[in-house]
Design an enzyme around this catalytic site. Structure first.
Site, short mmCIF file in Angstrom:
data_model
loop_
_atom_site.label_atom_id
_atom_site.label_comp_id
_atom_site.label_asym_id
_atom_site.label_seq_id
_atom_site.Cartn_x
_atom_site.Cartn_y
_atom_site.Cartn_z
N HIS A 7 24.89 8.38 32.67
CA HIS A 7 25.51 9.32 33.57
C HIS A 7 25.39 9.09 34.68
CE1 HIS A 7 29.26 11.71 34.61
NE2 HIS A 7 28.60 12.10 34.66
N GLU A 12 10.79 9.79 25.89
CA GLU A 12 12.18 9.71 27.11
C GLU A 12 13.83 9.02 27.56
OE1 GLU A 12 9.30 8.19 30.64
OE2 GLU A 12 7.75 8.10 28.98
N PHE A 45 4.65 -5.86 28.63
CA PHE A 45 5.18 -6.47 29.78
C PHE A 45 4.60 -6.95 30.90
CE2 PHE A 45 9.18 -3.82 28.07
CZ PHE A 45 9.71 -4.68 27.53
N THR A 89 15.25 9.33 33.96
CA THR A 89 14.63 10.04 32.00
C THR A 89 14.66 11.50 32.97
OG1 THR A 89 13.03 10.17 32.65
CG2 THR A 89 13.84 8.18 32.11
N ASP A 137 0.03 5.09 1.39
CA ASP A 137 -0.80 6.42 2.16
C ASP A 137 -0.01 5.50 3.40
OD1 ASP A 137 -0.33 8.38 0.31
OD2 ASP A 137 -2.33 7.68 -0.46
N GLY A 139 8.75 14.34 34.13
CA GLY A 139 8.20 13.39 33.91
C GLY A 139 7.21 13.08 34.55
N ASP A 143 0.53 -1.14 0.12
CA ASP A 143 0.15 0.47 0.25
C ASP A 143 0.71 1.23 0.29
OD1 ASP A 143 -2.09 1.50 0.51
OD2 ASP A 143 -2.36 1.68 2.87
#
Length: 379
Positions: free
Chosen positions: A287, A282, A312, A230, A23, A218, A21
């Site tokens: 470090h 995220e 999960f 994050t 589009d 967040g 296909d």
């Protein structure tokens, strides 16, 4: 460096051709459609007749979806017969693909909705494609993004892989033989076709892209729930950019102008385990920082892909997978093909905050650099 084919899985069914296909499957048409329709909201119905010419003028701006060029080049390079079957009029199809080098020459057959009696979900267009290819329908693999397309392909007696163009809708494609997150996740060898050989150390190199902005707070689950801090970015200004990239786990480099450049692995999407209401980005900077850096400017260069989003069965299994992603990203970023981006000036552009608001020291220069550096990589 270890070259790796896509993940070996049991053969589903042997096919000898692929019918695509256009589009929503190969082209990111939704963005253009939304932009044009948005311009006409609130206008009288008499003006709707003007929409078609505007659409035609925008075809040159439609981008190929991630993995589309890779797939077409791969199939044509291995002499796998491929056809294009779209409900769009043939003239529109020809115009759209003319802006993508090598596409038209790669398709042995191109069929538009105006060349058949009934459009999808009727199987007619797929049966006609198989007829012109001189291949039995049962030996054809259809790749679609919509429910009518899936219905048409199965009614034609073909195998169907669906790449849903609408988020969080995988559950409605029960009749498809396989549901994948994006074309990046297609494994041709599962259908008896030549496998991709461009995976390197469990990563797939992609065309690098950039995104940046101030770090925001967040959901509060990164450090507290997952033990994985994050550095979230607001998606308000980047909805269009993020719509061009499928959800999944990516990696690259992160620049904090006052702190340095760091390895990074990140998720884009709805995080099925937590069932986000909106698509998020995220990044996890690999470090250990002594303090938070909310409000600081963060620049990202995304250079590779690891896997699609997945749900999960437990929080523990999610955390285990995230740490596996980290290990893959850390090792891959030492490879020259990825490590060279660590020195990109975009990661080190200085910004400052004035009166509590973000202000770039030279936003015009930043934009120029972004465009020119991307253009150079495309040459």
């Amino acid at each position: 460096m270890v070259l790796k084919m896509s993940i070996a899985e049991p053969l589903k069914k042997l096919v000898s051709c692929v019918i695509l296909d256009l589009d929503g499957t190969l082209l990111h048409t939704d963005g253009i459609v939304s932009d044009v329709l948005r311009a006409y909201l609130g206008k009288s119905s008499e003006l709707l007749s003007e929409i078609n010419p505007i659409f035609s003028n925008q075809w040159c701006n439609i981008k190929a979806l991630p993995g589309a060029n890779r797939l077409i080049k791969h199939l044509s390079g291995h002499r796998v017969p491929i056809a294009l079957a779209s409900n769009s009029p043939r003239e529109n199809i020809e115009t759209k693909i003319s802006f993508h080098q090598g596409w038209k020459e790669s398709f042995l057959v191109i069929i538009g909705g105006d060349e058949v009696t009934s459009a999808k979900p009727s199987p007619e267009i797929f049966l006609e494609a198989a007829k012109r290819l001189n291949i039995e329908p049962s030996s054809c693999l259809v790749i679609e993004d919509s429910l009518p397309g899936v219905t048409a392909g199965k009614a034609a007696g073909m195998q169907v892989v669906v790449v849903p163009s609408q988020p969080k809708q995988s559950h409605i494609y029960t009749s498809a033989d396989e549901v994948i997150n994006s074309l990046l996740d297609l494994h041709p060898e599962k259908w008896g076709l030549p496998p991709f050989k461009d995976w390197i150390n469990d990563t797939l190199p992609i065309e690098p892209w950039q995104i940046g902005g101030p770090v925001i707070k967040g959901f509060g689950r990164g450090s507290k729930v997952l033990g994985i801090p994050t550095a979230n970015l607001s998606t308000e200004q980047f909805s269009t950019l993020l719509s061009e990239h499928p959800s999944g786990v990516y990696f690259g480099w992160a620049g904090l102008p006052n702190r340095g450049v760091f390895k990074m692995v990140m998720s884009i999407g709805w995080n099925p385990y937590f069932n986000n209401a909106e698509k998020t980005i995220e990044p996890w900077l690999l470090h250990d920082f002594d303090e938070d850096f909310y409000g600081e400017e963060l620049h990202l260069i995304i250079v590779g892909y690891i896997r699609p989003e997945a749900n999960f069965p437990s929080l523990e299994s999610l955390i285990e997978k995230i740490h596996e992603d980290r290990k893959i990203a850390e090792e891959a970023l030492d490879l020259p093909m990825y490590s060279k981006f660590k020195d990109d000036p975009y990661l080190k552009i200085s910004t400052c905050l004035r009166g509590g608001a973000r202000a770039s020291i030279n936003q015009d220069e930043e934009t120029k650099h972004w465009r020119s550096s991307r253009a150079r990589r495309q040459l």
